[in-house]
Write a protein that holds these residues in place. Structure first.
Motif, PDB file in Angstrom:
ATOM      1  N   LYS A   3      -1.188  42.524  50.828  1.00 10.90           N
ATOM      2  CA  LYS A   3      -1.005  41.360  49.959  1.00 10.90           C
ATOM      3  C   LYS A   3      -0.870  40.106  50.797  1.00 10.90           C
ATOM      4  CE  LYS A   3      -0.614  43.513  45.978  1.00 10.90           C
ATOM      5  NZ  LYS A   3      -1.288  43.198  44.772  1.00 10.90           N
ATOM      6  N   GLN A   5       0.373  36.031  50.444  1.00 13.15           N
ATOM      7  CA  GLN A   5       1.077  35.095  49.574  1.00 13.15           C
ATOM      8  C   GLN A   5       0.240  33.851  49.366  1.00 13.15           C
ATOM      9  OE1 GLN A   5       5.139  34.406  50.577  1.00 13.15           O
ATOM     10  NE2 GLN A   5       5.301  32.597  49.271  1.00 13.15           N
ATOM     11  N   ASN A  30       2.778  37.466  38.869  1.00 12.59           N
ATOM     12  CA  ASN A  30       1.862  37.737  39.981  1.00 12.59           C
ATOM     13  C   ASN A  30       0.714  38.628  39.527  1.00 12.59           C
ATOM     14  OD1 ASN A  30       1.394  37.645  42.998  1.00 12.59           O
ATOM     15  ND2 ASN A  30       1.455  39.859  42.640  1.00 12.59           N
ATOM     16  N   ARG A  31       1.043  39.718  38.860  1.00 10.36           N
ATOM     17  CA  ARG A  31       0.012  40.652  38.399  1.00 10.36           C
ATOM     18  C   ARG A  31      -0.900  39.986  37.359  1.00 10.36           C
ATOM     19  NH1 ARG A  31      -2.284  45.653  39.612  1.00 10.36           N
ATOM     20  NH2 ARG A  31      -3.498  46.157  37.788  1.00 10.36           N
ATOM     21  N   GLU A  34      -3.322  37.800  39.182  1.00  8.95           N
ATOM     22  CA  GLU A  34      -4.311  38.657  39.837  1.00  8.95           C
ATOM     23  C   GLU A  34      -5.363  39.148  38.839  1.00  8.95           C
ATOM     24  OE1 GLU A  34      -3.021  41.360  43.415  1.00  8.95           O
ATOM     25  OE2 GLU A  34      -1.502  41.473  41.826  1.00  8.95           O
TER      26      GLU A  34
END
Length: 79
Positions: A3, A5, A30-31, A34
């Motif tokens: 990952k 940032q 975050n997910r 994505e």
């Protein structure tokens, strides 16, 4: 997968909407981000493929005349 940032600045309304959509979808912000990016890449990629196929279909005869190839891409003898 490793990952990385990524820091992004958005206005408060956009941040709030992202949090709400992520929560409603049962995932982290975050997910959620994505998934949006991956979906966008998939759609753009498919859009490109569709446009390229349409272009080739429209100009198939022009390419065949210019380059002497049959529909399977084999070279025809020059007349």
């Amino acid at each position: 997968m490793a990952k990385t940032q990524l820091n992004v600045r958005v206005d408060e309304d956009t941040a709030r909407a992202a949090r709400e959509r992520a929560l409603a979808s049962g995932m982290s912000v975050n997910r959620y981000i994505e998934e949006l990016v991956r979906r966008d890449l998939g759609e753009l990629g498919q859009t490109f493929v569709d446009a390229a196929a349409d272009f080739m279909k429209q100009y198939e005869t022009v390419f065949a005349q210019e380059f002497g190839a049959d529909r399977e891409g084999r070279r025809r003898p020059v007349e």
